[in-house]
Design an enzyme around this catalytic site. Structure first.
Site, PDB file in Angstrom:
ATOM      1  NE  ARG A 187      -2.497  -1.227   3.474  1.00  0.00           N
ATOM      2  CZ  ARG A 187      -2.026  -0.621   4.363  1.00  0.00           C
ATOM      3  NH1 ARG A 187      -1.950   0.859   4.643  1.00  0.00           N
ATOM      4  NH2 ARG A 187      -1.368  -1.365   5.525  1.00  0.00           N
ATOM      5  CE1 TYR A 196       0.193  -5.720  -1.872  1.00  0.00           C
ATOM      6  CE2 TYR A 196      -0.955  -4.026  -0.776  1.00  0.00           C
ATOM      7  CZ  TYR A 196      -0.301  -4.945  -0.681  1.00  0.00           C
ATOM      8  OH  TYR A 196      -0.242  -5.459   0.598  1.00  0.00           O
TER       9      TYR A 196
HETATM   10  O1  SAT Z   1      -2.931  -5.011   1.128  1.00  0.00           O
HETATM   11  S1  SAT Z   1      -3.915  -4.556   2.068  1.00  0.00           S
HETATM   12  O2  SAT Z   1      -4.008  -3.386   2.627  1.00  0.00           O
HETATM   13  O3  SAT Z   1      -5.145  -5.154   1.730  1.00  0.00           O
HETATM   14  C1  SAT Z   1      -3.149  -5.654   3.468  1.00  0.00           C
HETATM   15  C2  SAT Z   1      -2.935  -4.842   4.737  1.00  0.00           C
HETATM   16  O4  SAT Z   1      -1.998  -4.165   4.320  1.00  0.00           O
HETATM   17  O5  SAT Z   1      -3.510  -5.215   5.902  1.00  0.00           O
END
Ligand code: SAT
Ligand code: MN
Length: 595
Positions: A78, A206
């Site tokens: 993220r 992503y």
């Molecule tokens: O990539 S995700 O945000 O869905 C997984 C996480 O970081 O909790």
């Protein structure tokens, strides 16, 4: 542009048809595919993804239905710095979110989206978050030009015709528009428009940035909906814990990303805890409502798991290893010469000729990791061998305990119980955790991460806390609130607590507290266990090691409260006065040497 719209005939919602047409006018795809969620469609899309090189078919004898995806190396986590909450005023988003004015965000992204799907397929993905037909479920539709996203949404959500039927002719659905663009990090934006129930995401494939059902809808937008409608959308797993007498209680636990939520949600009890059993309701997100009986009830809005691969092994999480045996998509893990997967912490010797997550030959001991630290698996909920039989219950499960956990090498004790709801909200609001590879940026830096929602609360954090406090008056039997930390370390850097399945011993102490079976020891911060109250049968752990894990030290908490105070100051006047008061009281009792 061809508009492949046989399914259109089934779409009763004019608003949906119009929005899809409008999005197509903007992005100009070569064709449009309405996903119906059938297995024939899935097979066809998998075939296309393999043909175009988006997926690699893994060894179908060893892992039937499993595929590997390698992402662009710049697109592996993220990206919080380009994630925006676009409310009319900056105050509504609050200082813990990046803010952009809605007009500006729409204008900026619209330019990038113009003609962005030329020559590409647009997938229209209707989905339900929560059990289909549940009064607590919500509907979203994601438009994307990524076949990887389409296939992943088919695992992560209840996708296809069932969503269209549930939507009927309503215009009430989340509108998610996603376009991969050229994956240039300069043209990567994830923008949320809570007032419009809309998400626009560009420039990333992503999970957390592109599977819009997950963090974008089920947390950021849903937390905002929850405040307006009187419920909570939280970054929490939901687990059922059945004792040897056959009584199951449900615990909802918030942890930041990549801190073991999936492992806790499906833990295998240690052999010495005979008769105990754990069932998974959810591993990442909980929607919590007050039921007609006045208790707090939770549903898992998702239909699959997007878990961290490294560290998952037959020892750490045997249930996960079993569930990954079929019908899963792996992203950015290593690949063995016979077409199987491999990652660090799998507890299996790496074969020679392993390919790393880039697809390059990997050298053992060469200092490079074969799997990216945030490599992931995407797997259907029904693969889970310990899935709760109540996962499809329209009203969810009643919650007996709420847990706030972080990843802390120091400071935070193994477990502690808050004094009451207000104090529990304070514990959640002031929690800190070390950053992980789940978000781009430095790893291992302690940051405040209130309720593990720092990157996911879709509105002003002070208002979010106020909403948490306000919930209490509507709950007749409020869950007890605990803090945990599985990650405290000894001076030599070794973990003090073995974690994984052994964490059941800590959950058991919580249930014993609820049942009034153990008194614990009061400290300035809340109640910690007396060491003898933790069931250690079959576990060898030195008494001083356990005491260290349970310690609450004045000096460490002085620093902790100073840092929490900085966050309160940054958030400003929207911090509820009750939380400020608790902060002042605790800080001054620490100054006078409280123990
Ligand atoms: O990539 S995700 O945000 O869905 C997984 C996480 O970081 O909790
Ligand atoms: Mn998460």
């Amino acid at each position: 542009m061809t508009s492949d719209s046989p399914a259109n005939n089934n779409v009763a919602s004019r608003a949906l048809v119009e929005w899809v047409a409008e999005s197509a006018r903007l992005t100009q795809p070569a064709n449009i595919v309405w996903c119906n969620g059938s297995s024939a469609e899935r097979e066809r899309l998998l075939g296309e993804a393999v043909k175009s090189g988006v997926l690699i078919r893994l060894n179908q004898r060893k892992r039937p239905g499993c595929y590997l995806h390698r992402s662009n190396p710049n697109d592996v986590a993220r990206t919080e710095q380009v994630t925006f909450v676009c409310t009319p005023s900056a105050h509504e988003a609050g200082v813990t979110n990046n803010w952009m004015a809605p007009d500006e965000a729409y204008r900026k992204l619209q330019k990038m989206l113009e003609g962005s799907m030329r020559g590409r397929t647009m997938y229209v993905i209707p989905y339900v978050m929560g059990p289909v037909g549940s009064p607590y479920a919500k509907i979203g539709v994601e438009i994307t030009d990524s076949i990887y996203v389409a296939l992943s949404m088919g695992i992560m959500t209840r996708m296809g015709d069932s969503a269209l039927s549930m939507l009927g002719d309503s215009d009430h659905f989340n509108r998610g528009l996603h376009c991969t663009l050229d994956l240039n990090p300069e043209r990567r934006f994830i923008c949320h428009f809570p007032q419009d129930n809309t998400i626009w995401s560009v420039g990333s494939g992503y999970g957390g940035n592109a599977l819009l059902s997950k963090k974008c809808f089920a947390l950021r937008i849903a937390s905002w909906l929850g405040r307006n409608e009187g419920w909570l959308a939280e970054h929490m797993l939901i687990v059922g814990v059945r004792n040897p007498e056959g009584h199951t209680r449900y615990i909802a636990a918030a942890f930041p990303s990549a801190c073991g939520k999936t492992n806790l949600a499906m833990l295998l009890p240690p052999p010495a805890l005979r008769g105990w059993k754990v069932f998974t309701v959810g591993d990442d997100i909980a929607w919590l409502r007050v039921g007609p009986d006045g208790r707090l009830w939770a549903i898992n809005p998702e239909n699959g798991y997007f878990g961290v691969a490294p560290g998952t092994s037959a020892r750490s999480n045997p249930n996960a290893m079993r569930m990954l045996g079929h019908d899963s998509i792996f992203t950015n893990v290593g690949m063995t010469p016979d077409g199987d997967v491999w990652w660090e912490g799998m507890d299996v010797e790496p074969p020679s000729d392993l390919l790393d997550w880039h697809g390059r030959k990997w050298q053992a001991g060469g200092g490079e990791r074969a799997a990216h630290p945030n490599s992931r698996f995407t797997t259907p909920i029904t693969n889970n061998p310990v899935l709760s039989p109540h996962v499809e219950d329209p009203c969810g499960v009643p919650i007996s305990a709420i847990v706030f956990g972080g990843r802390r090498a120091t400071t935070a004790p193994l477990v502690l119980e808050a004094k009451d709801w207000l104090h529990g909200v304070f514990i959640g609001a002031t929690m800190g955790s070390e950053t992980t590879a789940a978000a781009a940026g430095k790893v291992g830096v302690v940051r405040r991460d209130p309720m593990a929602m720092l990157p996911f609360a879709g509105y002003n954090m002070g208002d979010y806390w106020r909403h948490w406090l306000a919930m209490e008056s509507r709950i007749t039997e409020p869950p007890r609130i605990f803090m945990v930390n599985w990650f405290r370390k000894a001076d030599n850097g070794a973990f003090l607590w073995p974690g994984y399945g052994e964490n059941l011993r800590v959950l058991k102490w919580m249930l014993d507290r609820i049942d009034g079976q153990v008194a614990g020891r009061p400290t300035f911060l809340g109640t910690v266990p007396e060491p003898a109250e933790i069931d250690l049968s079959g576990l060898e752990i030195a008494p001083e090691q356990l005491s260290h894990a349970l310690a609450v030290k004045t000096g460490e908490w002085k620093a902790e409260m100073a840092s929490a105070g900085e966050l309160f100051d940054r958030i400003g006047p929207s911090v509820p006065e009750e939380l400020r008061r608790l902060h002042r009281e605790l800080s001054s009792s620490l100054e006078s040497g409280a123990t």
